[in-house]
Design a protein around this motif. Structure first.
Motif, PDB file in Angstrom:
ATOM      1  N   CYS A 141      29.030 -40.532  51.692  1.00  0.00           N
ATOM      2  CA  CYS A 141      28.272 -41.126  50.594  1.00  0.00           C
ATOM      3  C   CYS A 141      29.184 -41.186  49.368  1.00  0.00           C
ATOM      4  N   ASP A 142      28.657 -41.674  48.273  1.00  0.00           N
ATOM      5  CA  ASP A 142      29.451 -41.746  47.047  1.00  0.00           C
ATOM      6  C   ASP A 142      29.944 -40.349  46.687  1.00  0.00           C
ATOM      7  N   ASN A 143      31.261 -40.179  46.565  1.00  0.00           N
ATOM      8  CA  ASN A 143      31.887 -38.867  46.384  1.00  0.00           C
ATOM      9  C   ASN A 143      32.800 -38.885  45.157  1.00  0.00           C
ATOM     10  N   PRO A 144      32.223 -38.978  43.955  1.00  0.00           N
ATOM     11  CA  PRO A 144      33.063 -39.081  42.748  1.00  0.00           C
ATOM     12  C   PRO A 144      33.905 -37.850  42.482  1.00  0.00           C
ATOM     13  N   LYS A 145      33.472 -36.676  42.942  1.00  0.00           N
ATOM     14  CA  LYS A 145      34.234 -35.446  42.708  1.00  0.00           C
ATOM     15  C   LYS A 145      35.322 -35.217  43.750  1.00  0.00           C
ATOM     16  N   GLY A 146      35.382 -36.054  44.772  1.00  0.00           N
ATOM     17  CA  GLY A 146      36.407 -35.890  45.793  1.00  0.00           C
ATOM     18  C   GLY A 146      36.255 -34.620  46.591  1.00  0.00           C
ATOM     19  N   LEU A 147      35.025 -34.288  46.986  1.00  0.00           N
ATOM     20  CA  LEU A 147      34.778 -33.037  47.708  1.00  0.00           C
ATOM     21  C   LEU A 147      35.335 -33.124  49.123  1.00  0.00           C
ATOM     22  N   VAL A 148      36.095 -32.119  49.504  1.00  0.00           N
ATOM     23  CA  VAL A 148      36.624 -31.978  50.858  1.00  0.00           C
ATOM     24  C   VAL A 148      37.117 -30.552  50.995  1.00  0.00           C
ATOM     25  N   ALA A 149      36.871 -29.937  52.156  1.00  0.00           N
ATOM     26  CA  ALA A 149      37.299 -28.556  52.390  1.00  0.00           C
ATOM     27  C   ALA A 149      37.779 -28.438  53.820  1.00  0.00           C
ATOM     28  N   VAL A 150      38.790 -27.597  54.024  1.00  0.00           N
ATOM     29  CA  VAL A 150      39.366 -27.419  55.353  1.00  0.00           C
ATOM     30  C   VAL A 150      39.650 -25.937  55.584  1.00  0.00           C
ATOM     31  N   ALA A 207      21.937 -30.762  56.599  1.00  0.00           N
ATOM     32  CA  ALA A 207      21.191 -31.261  55.444  1.00  0.00           C
ATOM     33  C   ALA A 207      21.101 -30.131  54.431  1.00  0.00           C
ATOM     34  N   ALA A 208      22.119 -30.019  53.586  1.00  0.00           N
ATOM     35  CA  ALA A 208      22.276 -28.843  52.729  1.00  0.00           C
ATOM     36  C   ALA A 208      21.376 -28.874  51.503  1.00  0.00           C
ATOM     37  N   HIS A 209      21.270 -30.031  50.843  1.00  0.00           N
ATOM     38  CA  HIS A 209      20.518 -30.138  49.592  1.00  0.00           C
ATOM     39  C   HIS A 209      19.824 -31.494  49.528  1.00  0.00           C
ATOM     40  N   THR A 210      18.859 -31.594  48.641  1.00  0.00           N
ATOM     41  CA  THR A 210      18.167 -32.871  48.427  1.00  0.00           C
ATOM     42  C   THR A 210      18.814 -33.686  47.316  1.00  0.00           C
ATOM     43  N   THR A 211      19.683 -33.047  46.521  1.00  0.00           N
ATOM     44  CA  THR A 211      20.420 -33.751  45.479  1.00  0.00           C
ATOM     45  C   THR A 211      21.898 -33.772  45.840  1.00  0.00           C
ATOM     46  N   SER A 212      22.696 -34.471  45.054  1.00  0.00           N
ATOM     47  CA  SER A 212      24.113 -34.645  45.367  1.00  0.00           C
ATOM     48  C   SER A 212      24.851 -33.308  45.362  1.00  0.00           C
ATOM     49  N   LEU A 213      25.881 -33.210  46.195  1.00  0.00           N
ATOM     50  CA  LEU A 213      26.669 -31.992  46.310  1.00  0.00           C
ATOM     51  C   LEU A 213      27.566 -31.799  45.093  1.00  0.00           C
ATOM     52  N   ALA A 214      27.740 -30.541  44.698  1.00  0.00           N
ATOM     53  CA  ALA A 214      28.656 -30.211  43.595  1.00  0.00           C
ATOM     54  C   ALA A 214      29.931 -29.574  44.115  1.00  0.00           C
ATOM     55  N   THR A 228      26.827 -26.102  47.036  1.00  0.00           N
ATOM     56  CA  THR A 228      26.024 -26.116  45.810  1.00  0.00           C
ATOM     57  C   THR A 228      25.694 -27.559  45.489  1.00  0.00           C
ATOM     58  N   SER A 229      24.675 -27.754  44.689  1.00  0.00           N
ATOM     59  CA  SER A 229      24.239 -29.104  44.343  1.00  0.00           C
ATOM     60  C   SER A 229      24.395 -29.355  42.855  1.00  0.00           C
ATOM     61  N   SER A 230      24.052 -30.559  42.442  1.00  0.00           N
ATOM     62  CA  SER A 230      24.180 -30.941  41.036  1.00  0.00           C
ATOM     63  C   SER A 230      23.221 -30.160  40.150  1.00  0.00           C
ATOM     64  N   ARG A 231      22.211 -29.527  40.707  1.00  0.00           N
ATOM     65  CA  ARG A 231      21.303 -28.708  39.897  1.00  0.00           C
ATOM     66  C   ARG A 231      21.996 -27.439  39.412  1.00  0.00           C
ATOM     67  N   GLY A 232      22.882 -26.889  40.225  1.00  0.00           N
ATOM     68  CA  GLY A 232      23.687 -25.747  39.802  1.00  0.00           C
ATOM     69  C   GLY A 232      22.962 -24.429  39.738  1.00  0.00           C
ATOM     70  N   THR A 233      21.849 -24.281  40.421  1.00  0.00           N
ATOM     71  CA  THR A 233      21.105 -23.026  40.364  1.00  0.00           C
ATOM     72  C   THR A 233      21.250 -22.196  41.641  1.00  0.00           C
ATOM     73  N   LEU A 234      21.449 -22.844  42.788  1.00  0.00           N
ATOM     74  CA  LEU A 234      21.483 -22.146  44.067  1.00  0.00           C
ATOM     75  C   LEU A 234      22.825 -22.323  44.768  1.00  0.00           C
ATOM     76  N   VAL A 235      23.218 -21.276  45.498  1.00  0.00           N
ATOM     77  CA  VAL A 235      24.387 -21.316  46.382  1.00  0.00           C
ATOM     78  C   VAL A 235      23.884 -21.012  47.786  1.00  0.00           C
ATOM     79  N   ASP A 257      26.780 -26.868  35.724  1.00  0.00           N
ATOM     80  CA  ASP A 257      27.774 -27.594  36.501  1.00  0.00           C
ATOM     81  C   ASP A 257      28.666 -26.555  37.177  1.00  0.00           C
ATOM     82  N   ILE A 258      28.450 -26.320  38.463  1.00  0.00           N
ATOM     83  CA  ILE A 258      29.237 -25.319  39.192  1.00  0.00           C
ATOM     84  C   ILE A 258      30.611 -25.905  39.495  1.00  0.00           C
ATOM     85  N   PHE A 259      31.653 -25.192  39.069  1.00  0.00           N
ATOM     86  CA  PHE A 259      33.027 -25.657  39.265  1.00  0.00           C
ATOM     87  C   PHE A 259      33.581 -25.256  40.627  1.00  0.00           C
ATOM     88  N   GLY A 260      33.170 -24.107  41.144  1.00  0.00           N
ATOM     89  CA  GLY A 260      33.750 -23.678  42.407  1.00  0.00           C
ATOM     90  C   GLY A 260      33.095 -22.435  42.974  1.00  0.00           C
TER      91      GLY A 260
END
Length: 454
Positions: A141-150, A207-214, A228-235, A257-260
């Protein structure tokens, strides 16, 4: 309390464009307007430094502790076009290859011999060897933050990227990661064998979250996944093989805004940091320190209470001082150009290390945190030690909060004990408990304009 450890200076903060740890947190890189540098994390030591003219870098990603570094141009005057990934061999001091795309590069992740490049709506994976081979490409999906993990441990296979639907995660299995080349004489025992192949195919979508991933985070083994999601309250912590939710932690009650997120190397704890300037530490195991939880959580099986009361809160935290606490209040304010890049005082990156023990009675090493701020702070933090008195005091406390503020521990009042003296004593006790939950600052370094951290 730690203010005396900080240098007092009226100079303008140094702007760090990018700061990243390698997969094992043995080294980290920084990018500034003057170029980039590679440091040993602990003890803090400058390994090498490269001055760059005619442009700046948005990303400097080290390939473990090798001499290869992946560079992406960025800022107001990019050194390289933002649609290119430049592979730099720092041993030779030159560019050895480049990867060009039709759009801007959003994010990078690497492991031994492999590079993953996140674009706006796809992730491309390359195998890096004597030649560079395009291994595969997946839509997201649209990934403006460039999320990727390995996953980066020997024989690990997992690659995690955003799914095609908002809030979903795709789990892709690459060829097993090769083990690092051993240093020194060969081991006397037989070489380690890769784990057996799974008897059934692992889950492919979560299906991790209902809002966009952070954020998307994997430990080196790839056995768990933190989202984490754009809400920034839950991990949320997931089993990467079965796709089941393992744990859910609450960072706070207000949006952030969760950075990491970073797993401890042994996967027994993790830390979370956000634009609130606070690093939260959670435990993943039942022994030792325990996460804070409302005393009403035990009633959720009998009373339909909101899910909020089931939440697990961090057992330790640390608030990173802002740059204003380093500057003399009487200093003359420097005029900043409206077109200048202004560093974000709250932005930081955090990693786990094995540092010298903070307890003189137990010499050796222990797991600690190192936080790098984008205004030039280097913090080495030790985790609080919990005695039996503190653990037992958590059992008689409850979590309370007010809208727009982080939770706090408050003692349960006893009947008939409403005197002002008792309330003062309880207030002092809460302050002592809060101090016990704070991570301890063991060492602080400030980035110098010319010599870097030192």
């Amino acid at each position: 309390m730690n203010f005396a450890r900080h240098s007092i200076s009226a100079t303008a903060p140094v702007h760090i464009f990018d700061a990243r740890f390698d997969a094992d947190c043995h080294i980290f890189t920084t990018s500034t307007p003057a170029g980039f540098a590679v440091y040993q994390t602990c003890p803090l030591t400058l390994i090498r430094k490269r001055e760059i003219t005619n442009g700046t870098l948005a990303t400097v990603l080290p390939l473990h502790t090798s001499s290869l570094v992946f560079l992406v141009g960025g800022g107001r005057s990019p050194k390289y076009p933002p649609n290119k990934v430049v592979i730099w061999n720092d041993h030779l001091g030159c560019e050895v290859a480049e990867l060009e795309f039709r759009e801007r590069v959003r994010g990078l992740a690497c492991r031994r011999g492999w590079l993953s490049v996140a674009l706006k709506r796809r992730v491309v994976v390359f195998e890096i060897g004597t030649t560079i081979t395009r291994y595969g490409e997946w839509e997201t999906c649209d990934n403006p933050k460039g999320l990727v993990a390995v996953a980066t441990a020997a024989h690990s296979t997992l690659l995690a990227i955003p799914g095609r639907q908002i809030g979903h995660v795709q789990l892709i299995h690459l060829p097993p990661c090769r083990p690092p080349i051993p240093k020194g004489p060969p081991a006397s025992g037989p070489p380690s064998k890769p784990p057996a192949a799974p008897t059934r195919h692992p889950v492919a979508i979560i299906a991790a979250h209902t809002t966009s991933l952070a954020t998307l985070t994997l430990p080196p083994s790839g056995r768990l996944l933190a989202t984490t999601s754009s809400r920034g309250t839950l991990v949320r912590i997931w089993d990467a093989y079965t796709g089941k939710l393992v744990r859910e932690f609450r960072r706070g009650s207000d949006k952030a805004d969760i950075f990491g997120v970073a797993f401890r190397p042994d996967e027994q704890e993790l830390c979370v940091w956000s634009d609130k300037g606070t690093v939260h530490v959670f435990t993943l195991v039942t022994s030792g320190a325990s996460n804070r939880q409302s005393t009403l959580s035990s009633l959720t099986n009998y009373i339909p209470l909101p899910k909020y009361f089931e939440s697990e809160w961090s057992y330790a935290q640390y608030r990173i001082p802002t740059q204003s606490s380093h500057i003399s209040l009487t200093a003359t304010q420097t005029k900043i150009s409206p077109t200048a890049d202004v560093p974000d005082e709250e932005r930081c990156v955090v990693g786990w290390i094995e540092g010298p023990s903070s307890d003189p009675a137990q010499p050796g090493s222990e797991y600690q945190l190192v936080a790098l701020t984008y205004t030039g702070g280097w913090y080495r933090l030790s985790l609080p030690r919990f005695g039996n008195s503190f653990v037992s005091s958590l059992k008689s406390t409850s979590i309370s909060s007010t809208p727009g503020s982080p939770p706090r521990l408050s003692s349960r009042p006893r009947a008939g004990s409403g005197t002002s003296i008792a309330s003062k004593d309880k207030g002092k006790e809460r302050e002592r408990e809060k101090e016990k939950r704070d991570c301890l600052l063991q060492e602080f370094r400030r980035f110098g304009r010319w010599d870097g951290w030192g």
